[in-house]
Design a protein around this motif. Sequence first.
Motif, PDB file in Angstrom:
ATOM      1  N   ALA A   1      78.731 107.192 -27.163  1.00 57.02           N
ATOM      2  CA  ALA A   1      79.249 107.884 -25.974  1.00 57.02           C
ATOM      3  C   ALA A   1      80.753 108.079 -26.091  1.00 57.02           C
ATOM      4  N   ALA A   2      81.197 109.300 -25.837  1.00 57.63           N
ATOM      5  CA  ALA A   2      82.608 109.699 -25.837  1.00 57.63           C
ATOM      6  C   ALA A   2      83.235 109.660 -27.229  1.00 57.63           C
ATOM      7  N   GLU A   3      82.427 109.561 -28.260  1.00 54.64           N
ATOM      8  CA  GLU A   3      82.955 109.561 -29.622  1.00 54.64           C
ATOM      9  C   GLU A   3      82.631 110.871 -30.316  1.00 54.64           C
ATOM     10  N   ARG A   4      83.411 111.171 -31.333  1.00 53.02           N
ATOM     11  CA  ARG A   4      83.131 112.337 -32.174  1.00 53.02           C
ATOM     12  C   ARG A   4      82.154 111.876 -33.256  1.00 53.02           C
ATOM     13  N   VAL A   5      81.079 112.621 -33.414  1.00 49.54           N
ATOM     14  CA  VAL A   5      79.996 112.223 -34.314  1.00 49.54           C
ATOM     15  C   VAL A   5      79.606 113.367 -35.248  1.00 49.54           C
ATOM     16  N   THR A   6      78.846 112.983 -36.254  1.00 48.98           N
ATOM     17  CA  THR A   6      78.128 113.948 -37.086  1.00 48.98           C
ATOM     18  C   THR A   6      76.656 113.669 -36.866  1.00 48.98           C
ATOM     19  N   VAL A   7      75.939 114.670 -36.405  1.00 47.35           N
ATOM     20  CA  VAL A   7      74.509 114.548 -36.134  1.00 47.35           C
ATOM     21  C   VAL A   7      73.772 115.424 -37.143  1.00 47.35           C
ATOM     22  N   THR A   8      72.779 114.851 -37.787  1.00 47.71           N
ATOM     23  CA  THR A   8      71.958 115.607 -38.724  1.00 47.71           C
ATOM     24  C   THR A   8      70.539 115.652 -38.185  1.00 47.71           C
ATOM     25  N   GLY A   9      69.954 116.834 -38.183  1.00 42.76           N
ATOM     26  CA  GLY A   9      68.592 116.996 -37.694  1.00 42.76           C
ATOM     27  C   GLY A   9      68.197 118.460 -37.699  1.00 42.76           C
ATOM     28  N   ARG A  10      67.100 118.735 -37.020  1.00 38.60           N
ATOM     29  CA  ARG A  10      66.595 120.106 -36.928  1.00 38.60           C
ATOM     30  C   ARG A  10      67.058 120.721 -35.618  1.00 38.60           C
ATOM     31  N   VAL A  11      67.713 121.873 -35.712  1.00 33.22           N
ATOM     32  CA  VAL A  11      68.223 122.571 -34.532  1.00 33.22           C
ATOM     33  C   VAL A  11      67.244 123.682 -34.155  1.00 33.22           C
ATOM     34  N   PHE A  12      66.882 123.695 -32.876  1.00 33.78           N
ATOM     35  CA  PHE A  12      66.007 124.726 -32.317  1.00 33.78           C
ATOM     36  C   PHE A  12      66.826 125.555 -31.338  1.00 33.78           C
ATOM     37  N   VAL A  13      66.678 126.869 -31.385  1.00 31.29           N
ATOM     38  CA  VAL A  13      67.384 127.764 -30.475  1.00 31.29           C
ATOM     39  C   VAL A  13      66.339 128.565 -29.720  1.00 31.29           C
ATOM     40  N   ARG A  14      66.466 128.547 -28.396  1.00 36.57           N
ATOM     41  CA  ARG A  14      65.525 129.303 -27.569  1.00 36.57           C
ATOM     42  C   ARG A  14      66.220 129.719 -26.288  1.00 36.57           C
ATOM     43  N   GLY A  15      66.179 130.999 -25.985  1.00 35.90           N
ATOM     44  CA  GLY A  15      66.762 131.502 -24.744  1.00 35.90           C
ATOM     45  C   GLY A  15      68.237 131.175 -24.586  1.00 35.90           C
ATOM     46  N   GLY A  16      68.957 131.079 -25.683  1.00 32.90           N
ATOM     47  CA  GLY A  16      70.384 130.766 -25.626  1.00 32.90           C
ATOM     48  C   GLY A  16      70.695 129.276 -25.622  1.00 32.90           C
TER      49      GLY A  16
ATOM     50  N   ILE B   1      72.638 109.929 -36.878  1.00 32.96           N
ATOM     51  CA  ILE B   1      73.873 110.103 -36.107  1.00 32.96           C
ATOM     52  C   ILE B   1      74.840 109.029 -36.559  1.00 32.96           C
ATOM     53  N   GLU B   2      76.084 109.435 -36.789  1.00 37.75           N
ATOM     54  CA  GLU B   2      77.099 108.503 -37.239  1.00 37.75           C
ATOM     55  C   GLU B   2      78.473 108.991 -36.795  1.00 37.75           C
ATOM     56  N   PRO B   3      79.460 108.084 -36.731  1.00 40.88           N
ATOM     57  CA  PRO B   3      80.797 108.530 -36.358  1.00 40.88           C
ATOM     58  C   PRO B   3      81.289 109.585 -37.332  1.00 40.88           C
TER      59      PRO B   3
END
Length: 127
Positions: free
Chosen positions: A96-111, A120-122
């Motif tokens: 929480a409130a930290e800058r992170v790098t998140v790796t995973g599958r991104v889904f886009v729908r309706g904007g 997820i890691e700092p």
Amino acid sequence: MRNNTVLKVAALFIFAAGLLGAAAKEPAKTSVKGFVLDSACAFVKNITKPVSKECAISCAKSGSPLVVLGDDGVIYWPISDAMPAVGQNEKLLPFAAERVTVTGRVFVRGGSHAIVIDKIEPAVATK
């Protein structure tokens, strides 16, 4: 006999198209860098980085979903691919409130953008 061959070829094309369509729907793994913050603050207050760790944790524990506000300004909703789906706040609370790098599958729908988090890691600080 000719009609039977045409039907077989048509069925093969339909089957192949279905396989290609199913493969195209599964997004590739992506890495996103950004801040973990309360979703309401991201929308209502239009903030670009968290106010404080305590504030983000308090909001999350009160039921507000945490999101990842990407460095590109895109808000990523962390989602579960389990059935039934489960909330992702527990996974995000340590960051929480930290800058992170998140790796995973991104889904886009309706904007909207959602991410199924694999890792997820700092984020590594840039100079």
